[in-house]
Enzyme design. Structure first.
Site: not given
Ligand code: NAD
Ligand code: DAU
Length: 352
Positions: A140, A164
């Site tokens: 999102d 990002y």
């Molecule tokens: P993560 O960082 O935990 O995992 C990413 C994985 O990708 C890791 O295992 C890493 O080793 C692998 N990777 C990185 N570069 C690579 C490469 N060049 N080739 C092969 N593998 C590689 O991320 P996540 O939180 O599990 O997110 C996964 C996907 O979902 C991402 O595309 C992210 O943008 C998307 N996403 C995450 C969230 C969230 O809240 N975490 C929400 C919405 C979408």
């Molecule tokens: O919305 C989806 C996204 O959510 C994904 O695409 C990203 O991969 C994922 O990392 C996440 O992004 P955010 O930036 O929202 O997540 P993060 O956990 O880093 O931070 C969540 C919120 O908390 C954000 O407003 C920043 C705040 N924050 C984060 C950290 C790590 C703090 O206040 N203190 C902290 O130490």
């Protein structure tokens, strides 16, 4: 389906693999992961020997290797999780985000096109073998930030604010172009913030749970009033499988569960659940370009595909806190860096 799951050693990819083995065990899964700092194979140790699961250490930007993986495993579906995913890291070092998230995605799209297109050398042909699909896991964050009102729909203009999210938006546009120009059957999903087991402790919820258990300061950015729309990772997994199975080719689907919460309220919930003191809260300098609010309108996926989230936020967060409490050894190995040795310990003997 023979599904290539990229980034399967990460938080969501690993949960997706486990979710699929439990809920759709008829499909074969090939996990391709480069094992960056965020990749932790130990999180999948319970299914390492599963005959429907296969791990390959590789970079999605390695086109020759991707082609070999497609041919060897007769890949019919791709779920592309592989990415650099942490906003704070993208502020410090943007380049790897553009390289992995955009060029890596394009490498996979080209490989899928070359392997699935019936006449790969005919630039006018749009015919593909039956029952193939590429699913791009997006976010999102590509929509930018909201004010107090409104929600992101699939037609909200892209307006990313961090390196990002700009890289993820770039990948989405490349996917769109491969569908429009080449007819590649694909979907893009855009999900809100995930939480649940096995999340790397650089993200808000696992970081706060860990620090709180350890009675360390809880670093809240700015005023802590930024709002995220939280979804349990298992609900994200079920949504991805729904789109993979039934999504209309070329369509984008937002994924979210209507759980908007201010960061500070989440931190307070964790403190209360763990029986600690709010004196641990430490306000720190805000993240540059910090998005104020995200909120997902999930009308399309719920009405067109019939998907529904199963977890309320409170139940999901309580379960997650419990999981981290019960798996402190996993967390300690991640924090000490010991988890990176897992690959050598687990796989090196089979290479010699
Ligand atoms: P993560 O960082 O935990 O995992 C990413 C994985 O990708 C890791 O295992 C890493 O080793 C692998 N990777 C990185 N570069 C690579 C490469 N060049 N080739 C092969 N593998 C590689 O991320 P996540 O939180 O599990 O997110 C996964 C996907 O979902 C991402 O595309 C992210 O943008 C998307 N996403 C995450 C969230 C969230 O809240 N975490 C929400 C919405 C979408
Ligand atoms: O919305 C989806 C996204 O959510 C994904 O695409 C990203 O991969 C994922 O990392 C996440 O992004 P955010 O930036 O929202 O997540 P993060 O956990 O880093 O931070 C969540 C919120 O908390 C954000 O407003 C920043 C705040 N924050 C984060 C950290 C790590 C703090 O206040 N203190 C902290 O130490």
């Amino acid at each position: 389906m023979n599904i290539l799951v990229t980034g399967g050693a990460g938080f969501i990819g690993g949960n997706f693999i486990r979710w699929m083995r439990q809920n759709a065990p008829e499909h074969r899964l090939v996990n391709v992961d480069a094992l960056t700092y965020a990749g932790n194979l130990e999180s999948l140790s319970d299914i390492a020997e599963d005959e429907y699961y296969h791990f390959i250490r590789a970079d999605i930007r390695d086109r020759l290797k991707m082609d070999e993986v497609f041919r060897t495993h007769d890949i019919t579906h791709v779920v592309n999780f592989a990415a650099e995913s942490h906003v704070d890291r993208s502020i410090v070092d943007p380049e790897i985000f553009l390289s992995t998230n955009i060029i890596g995605t394009q490498s996979l799209l080209d490989t899928a096109k070359a392997n699935w297109k019936l006449a790969p050398d005919d630039k006018y042909s749009r015919e593909y073998r039956g029952n193939v699909k590429f699913l791009q896991v997006s976010t999102d964050e590509v929509y930018g930030a909201l004010g107090k009102e409104g929600m992101f729909t699939e037609t909200t203009p892209l307006s990313p604010n961090s390196p990002y999210s700009a890289a993820k938006a770039g990948a989405d546009l490349v996917c769109r172009a491969y569908h429009e120009t080449f007819g590649l059957p694909l979907n893009i999903t855009r999900c809100s913030n995930n939480y649940g087991p096995y999340q790397f402790p650089e993200k808000l919820i696992p970081l706060m749970i860990h620090n709180c258990i350890q009675e360390k300061p809880l670093p809240v950015y700015g005023d802590g009033m930024q709002i995220r729309d939280w979804l349990h990772v298992f609900d994200h997994c079920s949504a991805i499988y729904t789109v993979l199975s039934r999504g209309e080719p070329g369509e984008i689907y937002n994924i979210g569960g209507n759980n908007e919460r201010a960061n500070i309220d989440i931190v307070r919930f964790i403190i209360l659940t763990l029986g600690k003191t709010e004196q641990l809260i430490t306000y720190v300098k805000d993240r540059p370009g910090h998005d104020r609010r995200y909120a997902i309108d999930n009308t399309k996926i719920t009405t067109k595909l019939g998907w529904r989230p199963a977890y309320t936020f409170e139940r999901g967060l309580m379960g997650t806190i419990e999981w981290y409490r019960a798996n402190s050894a996993w967390m300690e190995r991640v924090l000490s860096g010991e988890y990176t040795d897992y690959y050598e310990r687990m796989y090196a003997p089979s290479f010699s």
